[in-house]
Design a protein around this motif. Structure first.
Motif, mmCIF file in Angstrom:
data_model
loop_
_atom_site.group_PDB
_atom_site.id
_atom_site.type_symbol
_atom_site.label_atom_id
_atom_site.label_comp_id
_atom_site.label_asym_id
_atom_site.label_seq_id
_atom_site.Cartn_x
_atom_site.Cartn_y
_atom_site.Cartn_z
ATOM 1 N N PHE A 89 -3.884 -34.702 -40.120
ATOM 2 C CA PHE A 89 -5.017 -34.573 -39.199
ATOM 3 C C PHE A 89 -5.641 -35.938 -38.926
ATOM 4 N N GLU A 90 -5.864 -36.722 -39.974
ATOM 5 C CA GLU A 90 -6.457 -38.051 -39.808
ATOM 6 C C GLU A 90 -5.512 -38.977 -39.040
ATOM 7 N N ARG A 91 -4.212 -38.848 -39.313
ATOM 8 C CA ARG A 91 -3.222 -39.684 -38.611
ATOM 9 C C ARG A 91 -3.314 -39.453 -37.108
ATOM 10 N N SER A 92 -3.396 -38.199 -36.706
ATOM 11 C CA SER A 92 -3.466 -37.882 -35.287
ATOM 12 C C SER A 92 -4.727 -38.472 -34.659
ATOM 13 N N GLU A 93 -5.853 -38.375 -35.372
ATOM 14 C CA GLU A 93 -7.113 -38.930 -34.851
ATOM 15 C C GLU A 93 -7.008 -40.432 -34.626
ATOM 16 N N VAL A 94 -6.447 -41.135 -35.605
ATOM 17 C CA VAL A 94 -6.351 -42.596 -35.509
ATOM 18 C C VAL A 94 -5.347 -43.002 -34.432
ATOM 19 N N MET A 95 -4.223 -42.288 -34.338
ATOM 20 C CA MET A 95 -3.234 -42.608 -33.319
ATOM 21 C C MET A 95 -3.844 -42.465 -31.921
ATOM 22 N N ILE A 96 -4.535 -41.382 -31.679
ATOM 23 C CA ILE A 96 -5.126 -41.129 -30.358
ATOM 24 C C ILE A 96 -6.223 -42.149 -30.064
ATOM 25 N N GLU A 97 -7.091 -42.393 -31.057
ATOM 26 C CA GLU A 97 -8.181 -43.352 -30.854
ATOM 27 C C GLU A 97 -7.642 -44.751 -30.584
ATOM 28 N N GLY A 98 -6.681 -45.194 -31.396
ATOM 29 C CA GLY A 98 -6.151 -46.541 -31.249
ATOM 30 C C GLY A 98 -5.437 -46.756 -29.935
ATOM 31 N N LEU A 99 -4.578 -45.816 -29.550
ATOM 32 C CA LEU A 99 -3.839 -45.951 -28.292
ATOM 33 C C LEU A 99 -4.777 -45.894 -27.093
ATOM 34 N N THR A 100 -5.807 -45.055 -27.190
ATOM 35 C CA THR A 100 -6.793 -44.982 -26.105
ATOM 36 C C THR A 100 -7.557 -46.290 -25.988
ATOM 37 N N ALA A 101 -7.962 -46.865 -27.141
ATOM 38 C CA ALA A 101 -8.691 -48.133 -27.128
ATOM 39 C C ALA A 101 -7.845 -49.258 -26.549
ATOM 40 N N LEU A 102 -6.528 -49.155 -26.699
ATOM 41 C CA LEU A 102 -5.622 -50.165 -26.151
ATOM 42 C C LEU A 102 -5.357 -49.960 -24.661
ATOM 43 N N GLY A 103 -5.868 -48.859 -24.106
ATOM 44 C CA GLY A 103 -5.742 -48.619 -22.673
ATOM 45 C C GLY A 103 -4.627 -47.676 -22.275
ATOM 46 N N TRP A 104 -3.949 -47.066 -23.257
ATOM 47 C CA TRP A 104 -2.879 -46.130 -22.921
ATOM 48 C C TRP A 104 -3.459 -44.755 -22.625
ATOM 49 N N SER A 105 -2.831 -44.050 -21.690
ATOM 50 C CA SER A 105 -3.290 -42.714 -21.326
ATOM 51 C C SER A 105 -2.097 -41.907 -20.832
ATOM 52 N N THR A 106 -2.331 -40.642 -20.548
ATOM 53 C CA THR A 106 -1.276 -39.814 -19.984
ATOM 54 C C THR A 106 -1.065 -40.202 -18.519
ATOM 55 N N THR A 107 0.021 -39.739 -17.943
ATOM 56 C CA THR A 107 0.318 -40.092 -16.548
ATOM 57 C C THR A 107 -0.737 -39.571 -15.587
ATOM 58 N N ASP A 108 -1.396 -38.469 -15.945
ATOM 59 C CA ASP A 108 -2.434 -37.933 -15.056
ATOM 60 C C ASP A 108 -3.841 -38.366 -15.475
ATOM 61 N N GLY A 109 -3.914 -39.284 -16.461
ATOM 62 C CA GLY A 109 -5.203 -39.843 -16.840
ATOM 63 C C GLY A 109 -6.026 -39.020 -17.801
ATOM 64 N N THR A 110 -5.463 -37.922 -18.326
ATOM 65 C CA THR A 110 -6.209 -37.082 -19.258
ATOM 66 C C THR A 110 -6.125 -37.660 -20.668
ATOM 67 N N ARG A 111 -6.935 -37.111 -21.553
ATOM 68 C CA ARG A 111 -6.987 -37.601 -22.937
ATOM 69 C C ARG A 111 -5.656 -37.354 -23.634
ATOM 70 N N LEU A 112 -5.241 -38.326 -24.443
ATOM 71 C CA LEU A 112 -4.004 -38.189 -25.194
ATOM 72 C C LEU A 112 -4.112 -37.052 -26.205
ATOM 73 N N GLY A 113 -2.992 -36.377 -26.430
ATOM 74 C CA GLY A 113 -2.925 -35.312 -27.420
ATOM 75 C C GLY A 113 -1.818 -35.581 -28.422
ATOM 76 N N ASP A 114 -1.596 -34.631 -29.334
ATOM 77 C CA ASP A 114 -0.577 -34.804 -30.372
ATOM 78 C C ASP A 114 0.807 -35.015 -29.787
ATOM 79 N N ASP A 115 1.155 -34.251 -28.769
ATOM 80 C CA ASP A 115 2.486 -34.390 -28.171
ATOM 81 C C ASP A 115 2.665 -35.767 -27.531
#
Length: 418
Positions: free
Chosen positions: A347-373
């Protein structure tokens, strides 16, 4: 102490406490944390109460001294304590950050507490948000605010003391156990700020990135190489003739099950179907150790060379991590190794992965929040390898409790230290 950004109205300021014996290099990290800067530019301190014939004393970062040497009015910030820079209530120093933008701060000593010594820094008061990192200095910031007036994406009045205090706690922990200097991971962290990714930096503080490996070295090496070593040795010489469907033959499936102590569930030796073995072949191909040629799995030149010299397979694996291609795969892979080094749960791994990638500017192709998949896809190659060797293990009973082995954490620290 009270710090305020110069030449900004209404003022942007913070009030915080620090032990009197900390050096200015640690105070730099605390100032960055309380203000909300990202530590992406050079800095220096300018004394108002101490000077040489050339002017006020300047206290500068050790890396600047190492690169440029000393000037007559310069001193290393790691050699000067805050109670040497300011000695009485009312005295102050200037903290200059990003010389091109001319962000200057005035840091005033407001109170000396003698009856209850301060053991750890903390932030407890302040007003208004820190300007964006590259908003162009005081003049550029005013122009920035005028341009932001219509869309409201940046709230200049926002300040949450608890957030700044948490950032200070992380900064202190990182000062005590920082990443290895000049490592790729240290350079990676410089692209982020504590305020943009607090959970990620909290994981850095927990990861003990300079921890030892001596008692775990052989376990790490065997865990990281055992399965690949078996496959490469099996493909020596003429290679492994594959079945019509492209799978390994039944005798190799049976050998893998016996020699690698794999669970037999899902293995059909007769048909030669084994998802674990398929993953092993995939990883070996990703590492460019094997390839398929005319229905045969053969060693590449690299695969043959890592078998030819003792320890070469281990050294190559460590240097090849993370396995992802391109900037996205590399950044996601480093965050994944961080979550492993820090001993985080699923659970913590998923939170950190999503937070870190979002902070680096990565997002989904449609601009929505990153998820586990999304993040698992971004880091797929590295994640497949770490799961294959058993460094990352799912906990079927509780996703909030880590099941990863200690040798896996040590392996992750080693990768992040290079």
């Amino acid at each position: 102490m009270r710090i305020e950004i110069d030449c900004i109205t209404p003022p942007i300021w913070r009030r915080f406490s620090v032990p009197s014996n900390i050096e200015l290099d640690q105070l730099h990290s605390i100032v960055q944390a309380v203000m909300g800067w990202g530590d992406q530019h050079a800095h220096q301190w300018v004394s108002v109460h101490h000077s040489t014939d050339n002017g006020p004393d300047r206290y500068i970062a050790p890396e600047v001294i190492e690169r440029d040497g000393y000037q007559e009015d310069e001193f290393g910030e790691d050699e000067v304590r805050i109670d040497e820079a300011v000695t009485a209530v009312g005295e102050y120093v200037r903290y200059e950050y990003n010389a091109r933008a001319r962000w200057s701060h005035t840091l005033v000593l407001e109170q000396i507490v003698e009856d209850q010594p301060i053991s750890e820094p903390s932030c407890f008061d302040g007003e208004r948000a820190c300007p964006p990192e590259d908003s162009g200095g005081p003049i550029g910031y005013r122009e920035f605010l005028n341009g932001q007036a219509s869309n409201g994406l940046f709230d200049p009045e926002r300040f949450v003391p608890a957030e700044s205090d948490a950032a200070v706690t992380i900064a202190v922990a990182l000062h005590k156990s920082p990443p290895v200097g000049s490592s790729l991971f240290e350079k990676f962290l410089r692209s982020l700020s504590v305020h943009s990714a607090p959970k990620l930096f909290a994981a850095v503080a927990e990861a003990e990135l300079r921890g030892g490996y001596d008692n775990y070295f052989e376990v790490m090496r065997e865990g990281a190489t055992r399965q690949l070593l078996w496959l490469l040795n099996s493909a020596r010489g003429r290679g492994i003739a594959l079945t019509a469907s492209g799978a390994l033959p039944s005798d190799h499936v049976a050998a893998a099950r016996g020699e690698l102590d794999w669970d037999s569930d899902g293995i059909d030796v007769t048909a030669g179907s084994d998802p674990q073995l398929a993953v092993l072949v995939e990883v070996a191909k990703t590492l460019k150790f094997v390839r398929k040629l005319r229905g045969t799995l053969i060693l590449t030149r690299l695969g043959a060379s890592v078998l030819a010299y003792e320890g070469e397979l281990w050294r190559h694996i460590v240097s090849a991590m993370p396995l992802g291609k391109g900037e996205l795969g590399q950044e996601a892979g480093r965050i994944l190794f961080l979550t492993l080094a820090a001993g985080l749960s699923e659970f913590e791994r998923s939170e950190v992965m999503i937070e870190g990638l979002t902070a680096l500017g990565w997002s989904t192709t449609d601009g929505t929040r990153l998820g586990d998949d999304d993040w698992t896809w971004m880091v797929r190659d590295t994640l497949v390898y770490l799961r294959m060797i058993g460094a990352i293990v799912s906990n079927p009973l509780d996703e909030h409790v880590s099941a990863d082995p200690e040798w896996g954490r040590r392996f992750a620290r080693m990768v992040l230290s290079k």
